[in-house]
Design a protein around this motif. Structure first.
Motif, PDB file in Angstrom:
ATOM      1  N   HIS A 299      -3.485  11.144  -6.822  1.00  0.00           N
ATOM      2  CA  HIS A 299      -3.963   9.991  -7.586  1.00  0.00           C
ATOM      3  C   HIS A 299      -3.097   8.770  -7.293  1.00  0.00           C
ATOM      4  N   VAL A 300      -1.785   8.961  -7.346  1.00  0.00           N
ATOM      5  CA  VAL A 300      -0.874   7.838  -7.084  1.00  0.00           C
ATOM      6  C   VAL A 300      -1.125   7.306  -5.673  1.00  0.00           C
TER       7      VAL A 300
ATOM      8  N   MET B 143      -7.876  -5.104  -4.094  1.00  0.00           N
ATOM      9  CA  MET B 143      -8.389  -6.116  -5.018  1.00  0.00           C
ATOM     10  C   MET B 143      -7.621  -7.433  -4.865  1.00  0.00           C
ATOM     11  N   ARG B 144      -6.333  -7.309  -4.629  1.00  0.00           N
ATOM     12  CA  ARG B 144      -5.507  -8.498  -4.427  1.00  0.00           C
ATOM     13  C   ARG B 144      -5.985  -9.242  -3.176  1.00  0.00           C
ATOM     14  N   ASP B 145      -6.204  -8.488  -2.122  1.00  0.00           N
ATOM     15  CA  ASP B 145      -6.670  -9.094  -0.869  1.00  0.00           C
ATOM     16  C   ASP B 145      -8.046  -9.741  -1.043  1.00  0.00           C
ATOM     17  N   LEU B 146      -8.901  -9.051  -1.789  1.00  0.00           N
ATOM     18  CA  LEU B 146     -10.240  -9.605  -2.038  1.00  0.00           C
ATOM     19  C   LEU B 146     -10.141 -10.933  -2.776  1.00  0.00           C
TER      20      LEU B 146
ATOM     21  N   VAL C  71      -4.413   5.300  -5.678  1.00  0.00           N
ATOM     22  CA  VAL C  71      -4.289   4.001  -6.353  1.00  0.00           C
ATOM     23  C   VAL C  71      -3.479   3.037  -5.504  1.00  0.00           C
ATOM     24  N   THR C  72      -2.471   3.575  -4.814  1.00  0.00           N
ATOM     25  CA  THR C  72      -1.558   2.724  -4.058  1.00  0.00           C
ATOM     26  C   THR C  72      -2.158   2.296  -2.729  1.00  0.00           C
ATOM     27  N   ASN C  73      -2.770   3.227  -2.041  1.00  0.00           N
ATOM     28  CA  ASN C  73      -3.315   2.936  -0.705  1.00  0.00           C
ATOM     29  C   ASN C  73      -4.579   2.089  -0.809  1.00  0.00           C
ATOM     30  N   ALA C  74      -5.146   1.789   0.342  1.00  0.00           N
ATOM     31  CA  ALA C  74      -6.344   0.954   0.380  1.00  0.00           C
ATOM     32  C   ALA C  74      -7.402   1.491  -0.579  1.00  0.00           C
ATOM     33  N   GLY C  75      -8.075   0.607  -1.250  1.00  0.00           N
ATOM     34  CA  GLY C  75      -9.070   1.025  -2.239  1.00  0.00           C
ATOM     35  C   GLY C  75      -8.542   0.828  -3.640  1.00  0.00           C
ATOM     36  N   GLY C  76      -7.247   0.587  -3.745  1.00  0.00           N
ATOM     37  CA  GLY C  76      -6.640   0.391  -5.061  1.00  0.00           C
ATOM     38  C   GLY C  76      -6.361  -1.066  -5.331  1.00  0.00           C
ATOM     39  N   VAL C  77      -5.223  -1.288  -5.959  1.00  0.00           N
ATOM     40  CA  VAL C  77      -4.875  -2.633  -6.413  1.00  0.00           C
ATOM     41  C   VAL C  77      -4.722  -3.605  -5.247  1.00  0.00           C
ATOM     42  N   VAL C  78      -4.100  -3.138  -4.171  1.00  0.00           N
ATOM     43  CA  VAL C  78      -3.829  -4.038  -3.044  1.00  0.00           C
ATOM     44  C   VAL C  78      -5.129  -4.579  -2.455  1.00  0.00           C
TER      45      VAL C  78
ATOM     46  N   ARG D  68      -3.739   0.085 -12.595  1.00  0.00           N
ATOM     47  CA  ARG D  68      -4.954  -0.193 -11.807  1.00  0.00           C
ATOM     48  C   ARG D  68      -6.064  -0.721 -12.706  1.00  0.00           C
TER      49      ARG D  68
ATOM     50  N   GLU E 122       0.796  -1.234   0.000  1.00  0.00           N
ATOM     51  CA  GLU E 122       0.000   0.000   0.000  1.00  0.00           C
ATOM     52  C   GLU E 122       0.825   1.279   0.000  1.00  0.00           C
TER      53      GLU E 122
ATOM     54  N   THR F  72       0.395   4.253 -13.014  1.00  0.00           N
ATOM     55  CA  THR F  72      -0.389   3.629 -11.943  1.00  0.00           C
ATOM     56  C   THR F  72      -1.874   3.581 -12.303  1.00  0.00           C
TER      57      THR F  72
ATOM     58  N   TYR G 267      -8.292  -9.417 -11.955  1.00  0.00           N
ATOM     59  CA  TYR G 267      -9.235  -9.699 -10.866  1.00  0.00           C
ATOM     60  C   TYR G 267     -10.698  -9.688 -11.316  1.00  0.00           C
TER      61      TYR G 267
END
Lengths: 138, 109
Positions: free
Chosen positions: B82-83, B95-98, B86-93, A116, A58, A112, A124
């Protein structure tokens, strides 16, 4: 596992293995798959180069580039982008921390954004805006 | 200013009756503001007034440069946010966790 995941698994492993379908994927596996997509975001990769681009966690993005120089020696550069509350820092071995600004910040933001979208939709199977599962293609 | 030092007309006025009056009157702070505008009007009327746009022009350029710099700063701030988003919670990570969570549920089920 969906059709796309099987295709990505094949892309990652280089073979169609039915056991992959039953394999439990780890976060590391998923990052490797994401990186295959991330590496393509910057256009064609030069022959003899290897590139990785992925969101590690994150707070961190990683760019890795590997190539063989004119003397046949393997070279590589790892760049880490650390996303902090007060700015984005670029970290490379042997270099002081740098605040990412200007064109590099714009390019990182674009990368990014694309990452995304491509990863969330392609890997996903979710909408990158709503986060909801994509409707199956009939 | 005493009477003895009062200037004569010839001291005050040049041949067009303009320039030196301005110089003289501007020496006296009490009368300067009062006479400055008429002096300028006279100079314009006599075709003797040279506009000096340098100062306001420079200010204008600075103003636009400041605004452009501010616009760039704001645009970059948006990119930075924006970066971060996208990086913090709510972004790709997330989705990965989900995905991993969903996989666990499937395997357990």
């Amino acid at each position: 596992m969906g059709k796309f995941m099987r295709a990505v698994s094949k892309l990652v492993t280089g073979k169609q293995d039915s056991r992959v379908n039953r394999k439990r994927l780890t976060a590391r596996d998923l990052i490797a798959m994401e990186s295959k997509i991330g590496a393509q975001l910057f256009g064609p990769i030069k022959k003899g180069h290897r590139r990785e681009f992925f969101c590690l966690d994150e707070h961190t993005w990683v760019w890795y580039e590997e190539w063989t120089d004119a003397n046949g020696k393997l070279q590589n550069v790892t760049t880490r982008y650390e996303v902090r509350q007060n700015g984005i820092l670029k970290v490379q071995d042997g270099h002081p921390y740098q605040v990412v600004e200007g064109d590099e910040l714009r390019n990182l933001a674009t990368a990014t954004r694309l990452y995304r979208e491509h990863v969330i939709r392609g890997l996903y199977g979710r909408d990158h805006i709503t986060g909801q599962p994509l409707a199956p293609v009939s | 200013m005493s009477l003895a030092t009062l200037p004569t007309d010839s001291d005050i006025l040049d041949e067009r009756g303009i320039e030196r009056a301005g110089e003289f009157l501007h020496d006296d702070p009490e009368t300067a503001s009062e006479f400055r505008i008429p002096q300028t009007d006279q100079a314009v009327a006599a075709g003797n007034f040279i506009p000096t746009p340098a100062a306001p022009y420079v200010e204008e350029v600075d103003y636009h440069a400041d605004r452009a710099a501010e616009a760039v700063r704001q645009a970059l701030e948006i990119e930075r946010r924006h970066v971060t988003e996208v990086t913090n919670a709510g972004g790709v990570v997330k989705m990965r966790d989900l995905y991993l969570e969903s996989q666990d549920n499937q395997l357990q089920g």
